[in-house]
Motif scaffolding. Structure first.
Motif, PDB file in Angstrom:
ATOM      1  N   ILE B   4       0.916  -1.137  -0.064  1.00 24.44           N
ATOM      2  CA  ILE B   4      -0.030  -0.046   0.015  1.00 24.44           C
ATOM      3  C   ILE B   4       1.012   1.289   0.032  1.00 24.44           C
ATOM      4  O   ILE B   4       1.649   1.457   0.695  1.00 24.44           O
ATOM      5  N   GLY B   5       0.861   2.018  -1.190  1.00 22.53           N
ATOM      6  CA  GLY B   5       1.319   3.219  -1.119  1.00 22.53           C
ATOM      7  C   GLY B   5       0.206   4.404  -1.099  1.00 22.53           C
ATOM      8  O   GLY B   5      -0.754   4.090  -0.454  1.00 22.53           O
ATOM      9  N   GLU B   6       0.685   5.739  -1.478  1.00 17.72           N
ATOM     10  CA  GLU B   6      -0.250   6.711  -1.483  1.00 17.72           C
ATOM     11  C   GLU B   6      -1.381   6.331  -2.483  1.00 17.72           C
ATOM     12  O   GLU B   6      -0.879   6.065  -3.610  1.00 17.72           O
ATOM     13  N   ILE B   7      -2.560   6.813  -2.052  1.00 15.80           N
ATOM     14  CA  ILE B   7      -3.587   6.426  -3.110  1.00 15.80           C
ATOM     15  C   ILE B   7      -4.004   7.805  -3.629  1.00 15.80           C
ATOM     16  O   ILE B   7      -4.427   8.750  -2.547  1.00 15.80           O
ATOM     17  N   VAL B   8      -4.060   8.213  -4.791  1.00 14.49           N
ATOM     18  CA  VAL B   8      -4.401   9.421  -5.232  1.00 14.49           C
ATOM     19  C   VAL B   8      -5.484   9.324  -6.488  1.00 14.49           C
ATOM     20  O   VAL B   8      -5.649   8.555  -7.120  1.00 14.49           O
ATOM     21  N   LYS B   9      -6.180  10.388  -6.629  1.00 14.21           N
ATOM     22  CA  LYS B   9      -7.122  10.679  -7.582  1.00 14.21           C
ATOM     23  C   LYS B   9      -6.215  10.555  -8.928  1.00 14.21           C
ATOM     24  O   LYS B   9      -5.070  11.175  -8.878  1.00 14.21           O
ATOM     25  N   ASN B  10      -6.896   9.913 -10.170  1.00 15.01           N
ATOM     26  CA  ASN B  10      -6.198  10.061 -11.300  1.00 15.01           C
ATOM     27  C   ASN B  10      -6.994  10.291 -12.542  1.00 15.01           C
ATOM     28  O   ASN B  10      -7.671   9.472 -13.051  1.00 15.01           O
ATOM     29  N   LYS B  11      -6.888  11.689 -12.793  1.00 15.31           N
ATOM     30  CA  LYS B  11      -7.808  12.183 -14.071  1.00 15.31           C
ATOM     31  C   LYS B  11      -7.318  11.682 -15.204  1.00 15.31           C
ATOM     32  O   LYS B  11      -6.069  11.178 -15.569  1.00 15.31           O
ATOM     33  N   GLN B  12      -8.279  11.059 -16.255  1.00 16.05           N
ATOM     34  CA  GLN B  12      -7.790  10.315 -17.319  1.00 16.05           C
ATOM     35  C   GLN B  12      -8.685  10.777 -18.430  1.00 16.05           C
ATOM     36  O   GLN B  12      -9.796  11.314 -18.436  1.00 16.05           O
ATOM     37  N   VAL B  13      -8.297  10.610 -19.870  1.00 14.38           N
ATOM     38  CA  VAL B  13      -8.852  10.808 -21.075  1.00 14.38           C
ATOM     39  C   VAL B  13      -9.316   9.583 -21.591  1.00 14.38           C
ATOM     40  O   VAL B  13      -8.632   8.716 -21.675  1.00 14.38           O
ATOM     41  N   ILE B  14     -10.599   9.483 -21.431  1.00 13.90           N
ATOM     42  CA  ILE B  14     -11.251   8.110 -22.001  1.00 13.90           C
ATOM     43  C   ILE B  14     -11.833   8.297 -23.397  1.00 13.90           C
ATOM     44  O   ILE B  14     -12.511   9.094 -23.745  1.00 13.90           O
ATOM     45  N   LEU B  15     -11.717   7.168 -23.986  1.00 11.69           N
ATOM     46  CA  LEU B  15     -12.308   6.918 -25.157  1.00 11.69           C
ATOM     47  C   LEU B  15     -14.007   6.417 -25.105  1.00 11.69           C
ATOM     48  O   LEU B  15     -14.058   5.384 -24.447  1.00 11.69           O
ATOM     49  N   LYS B  16     -14.819   6.998 -25.594  1.00 11.32           N
ATOM     50  CA  LYS B  16     -16.194   6.856 -25.443  1.00 11.32           C
ATOM     51  C   LYS B  16     -16.581   5.561 -25.978  1.00 11.32           C
ATOM     52  O   LYS B  16     -17.115   4.484 -25.443  1.00 11.32           O
ATOM     53  N   ASN B  17     -16.327   5.784 -27.250  1.00  8.99           N
ATOM     54  CA  ASN B  17     -16.857   4.430 -28.291  1.00  8.99           C
ATOM     55  C   ASN B  17     -15.734   4.657 -29.597  1.00  8.99           C
ATOM     56  O   ASN B  17     -15.239   5.574 -29.833  1.00  8.99           O
ATOM     57  N   PHE B  18     -15.856   3.398 -30.063  1.00  9.14           N
ATOM     58  CA  PHE B  18     -15.126   3.427 -31.452  1.00  9.14           C
ATOM     59  C   PHE B  18     -15.590   4.625 -32.144  1.00  9.14           C
ATOM     60  O   PHE B  18     -16.714   4.898 -32.425  1.00  9.14           O
ATOM     61  N   VAL B  19     -14.488   5.159 -33.035  1.00  6.50           N
ATOM     62  CA  VAL B  19     -14.938   6.368 -33.889  1.00  6.50           C
ATOM     63  C   VAL B  19     -14.895   5.866 -35.232  1.00  6.50           C
ATOM     64  O   VAL B  19     -14.189   5.348 -35.823  1.00  6.50           O
ATOM     65  N   ARG B  20     -15.796   6.568 -36.202  1.00 10.72           N
ATOM     66  CA  ARG B  20     -15.873   6.176 -37.620  1.00 10.72           C
ATOM     67  C   ARG B  20     -16.048   7.999 -37.921  1.00 10.72           C
ATOM     68  O   ARG B  20     -16.322   8.688 -37.432  1.00 10.72           O
ATOM     69  N   GLY B  21     -14.935   7.886 -39.179  1.00 11.84           N
ATOM     70  CA  GLY B  21     -15.273   9.097 -39.764  1.00 11.84           C
ATOM     71  C   GLY B  21     -14.384  10.172 -39.130  1.00 11.84           C
ATOM     72  O   GLY B  21     -13.334   9.723 -38.345  1.00 11.84           O
ATOM     73  N   PHE B  22     -14.857  11.443 -38.922  1.00  8.49           N
ATOM     74  CA  PHE B  22     -14.006  12.384 -38.605  1.00  8.49           C
ATOM     75  C   PHE B  22     -14.076  12.639 -36.848  1.00  8.49           C
ATOM     76  O   PHE B  22     -15.029  12.481 -36.407  1.00  8.49           O
ATOM     77  N   PRO B  23     -12.975  12.360 -36.167  1.00  4.79           N
ATOM     78  CA  PRO B  23     -13.096  12.301 -34.640  1.00  4.79           C
ATOM     79  C   PRO B  23     -13.827  13.603 -34.200  1.00  4.79           C
ATOM     80  O   PRO B  23     -13.281  14.694 -34.688  1.00  4.79           O
ATOM     81  N   LYS B  24     -14.307  13.667 -33.134  1.00  2.00           N
ATOM     82  CA  LYS B  24     -15.020  14.759 -32.647  1.00  2.00           C
ATOM     83  C   LYS B  24     -14.270  14.985 -31.082  1.00  2.00           C
ATOM     84  O   LYS B  24     -14.179  14.005 -30.415  1.00  2.00           O
TER      85      LYS B  24
END
Lengths: 349, 349
Positions: B4-24
């Motif tokens: 057990i070490g320090e547990i911290v919040k970890n902000k992330q960039v998540i892919l919602k769903n697979f993308v088709r065409g131009f990504p938004k």
């Protein structure tokens, strides 16, 4: 200038007009109107050739078109003048120190009975006549060096690699396949008739062959013969076949671009969509022409002549007799009428 | 397992769903739901990284798509999970003998504040910190080796040759152009805005530059800048630009295929029609990826670090602050919003 020698009638194959789209036999005509002096003008450094065998090659199509603003390899044909190409000829008279009367040569010549050649850089003396003379239009001439350079120099083949060849029974393809088999590759060819496919498997020893005209989905056909993908593609046709091949190339695959015959008669070439494969599969796609490899011709002969003599390699020609048969034979290339290397016999000796 | 070490919040960039065409931008979301233990599990051979700079690269688009039946270079992203890419990070904890707490590294990491990396093959220790740390996402990282390998290894450049670069102000293009100028080549770049074109000429020393969006006829534009044709094309965009370039390549020209960003968001790639030029011009077109050249990284550093220190080469970054700015920055690549190498600053140290 010019001494008077024997003057003879000189039958010729003439381009009527520049061709657009698919060439027709009627784009060419046989003329018996011209005569030629069989004596080379003194001091001209030229040779007078009696043409024996003429070679029908796909690149000749581009010379029938109106020249565009790009530096082509050969000058376009001139309407109302005889066409030209590669052939095997006998020297009838010579003012050039390298050639003497009676010599056999191969190289560029006219589609006519006799040609005066005053620029002999592209004429090569034939020293080995224990093989058919016509071979110097094919396996021992331009198509032979093309196959040799394209396969060994551009493809960097290794034993066990998977090789695919289009237009595989043609003048170049049949040789590439046999070179690849000699190297221990797995070799698949495609061609446009059952007869050609049989030839590939039974005569040239390809591992597999298929008729592309019977495949609704070229990608699927390639996946059937190359479940693990293609290491080397010897490209003779372009267009849709190239697009399907790109989907099936392996990492670090090589594509030797020898020709794209399926595109030569189109007003607008087909678009090739799968080029992104080149990037992430690290494919090398390289064009080449045999002219760049002419210095290696002696080495090439040393390699190929023994293979012919020991029957380790075979060569199929499709021969028509007489200059009159030339236009149909040449035009037939583009609908795949020829089975093997297309040769026109003008005279047997 | 795991202490057990320090547990911290970890902000992330998540892919919602697979993308088709131009990504938004909305295809990605910022999540603050996860936490992470800052202690590496004992015996895991892993490292715990605090991510400082994240790199936005065009190849990341392909990882957003549903995986197809081909062996990609990297595994696709997983919907509902953080995306990943190249970045610069600081080692917070290590169970790996090569890395110790406090080390700075560059390599693959997650788009999140902290990442546990248990497969450290693609992490490289940063030894030189007299240059901006963010450079290890660009000139001294993946884009740098890409430019170096593509130009010197694939293009075989020679002094005086004519070089054309598309996406020329991007992370890779700006370097290729400067390498080419250092070699004494004539260098023209294209980009999609006046600002970028000015940068090419004024900051990177390109001989000429043009905005492809203002050219109705790319073939004509290329003929204007390359009246004698192009020896080397550094390909970053594909499609119509490649088609126009093929018409303008010189004999024995080379095309290094680094990317084809104009095609990544199309459901169906554009067809390229002028491939016949590859044949008679003997063009070599070769794909490559930097991974194949990683063994040369030390030699690359020896070449490029002095050029940076002596201000013989310059590098432009487009920096946004905070992981929250990541999605817009990444998606912006595909409409060319970035001016120079796009970097996301997660933390400054």
């Amino acid at each position: 200038m010019g001494q008077i020698g024997e003057i003879v009638k000189n039958k010729q194959v003439i381009l009527k007009n520049f061709v657009r789209g698919f060439p027709k036999e009627s784009d060419l005509l046989i003329s018996s109107e011209n005569s030629i002096n069989l004596k080379v003008p003194e001091g001209s450094n030229g040779v007078l050739l009696k043409n024996l065998y003429l070679s029908c090659d796909p690149y000749m199509r581009s010379l029938m078109s109106e020249p565009v603003d790009i530096a082509g390899l050969f000058p376009s044909y001139v309407p109302s003048s005889p066409i030209g190409g590669y052939g095997v000829s006998k020297v009838v008279d010579s003012e050039h120190p390298k050639f003497k009367k009676g010599d056999l040569v191969w190289g560029t010549t006219g589609w006519e009975e006799y040609s005066l050649n005053t620029s002999t850089d592209s004429l090569f003396k034939i020293d080995h006549t224990d093989v058919p003379l016509s071979y110097y239009t094919g396996i021992l001439g331009m198509p032979g060096i093309t196959a040799y350079a394209g396969f060994y120099k551009i493809c960097n083949p290794e034993e066990g690699e998977k090789v695919f060849i289009s237009a595989a029974s043609g003048a170049v393809g049949q040789l590439v396949g046999q070179f690849a088999k000699l190297m221990g590759c797995y070799v698949v060819g495609t061609a446009g008739s059952k007869e050609k496919v049989d030839l590939l498997k039974e005569k040239f020893g390809f591992d597999e062959a298929f008729n592309y005209k019977e495949e609704a989905d070229l990608d699927k056909a390639l996946k059937r013969y190359f479940p693990e993908g293609i290491d080397i593609y010897f490209e003779n046709v372009g267009g849709k076949m190239l697009d399907a091949v790109l989907l099936n190339m392996r990492i670090r695959g090589r594509i030797a671009v020898c020709g794209m015959i399926s595109q030569y008669n189109l007003e607008k070439p087909e678009g090739v969509e799968n080029l992104m494969n080149i990037n992430y599969k690290r494919i090398k796609m390289e064009g080449f022409i045999f002219l760049d490899y002419l210095p290696e011709y002696p080495k090439f002969l040393d390699t190929v002549l023994p293979l012919i003599r020991e029957a380790k390699i075979t060569y199929i020609e499709d021969t028509v007799e007489g200059l009159e048969s030339g236009p149909a034979a040449l035009v037939g290339l583009f609908s795949g009428l020829n089975v093997g290397k297309q040769v026109v016999v003008v005279a047997h000796e």
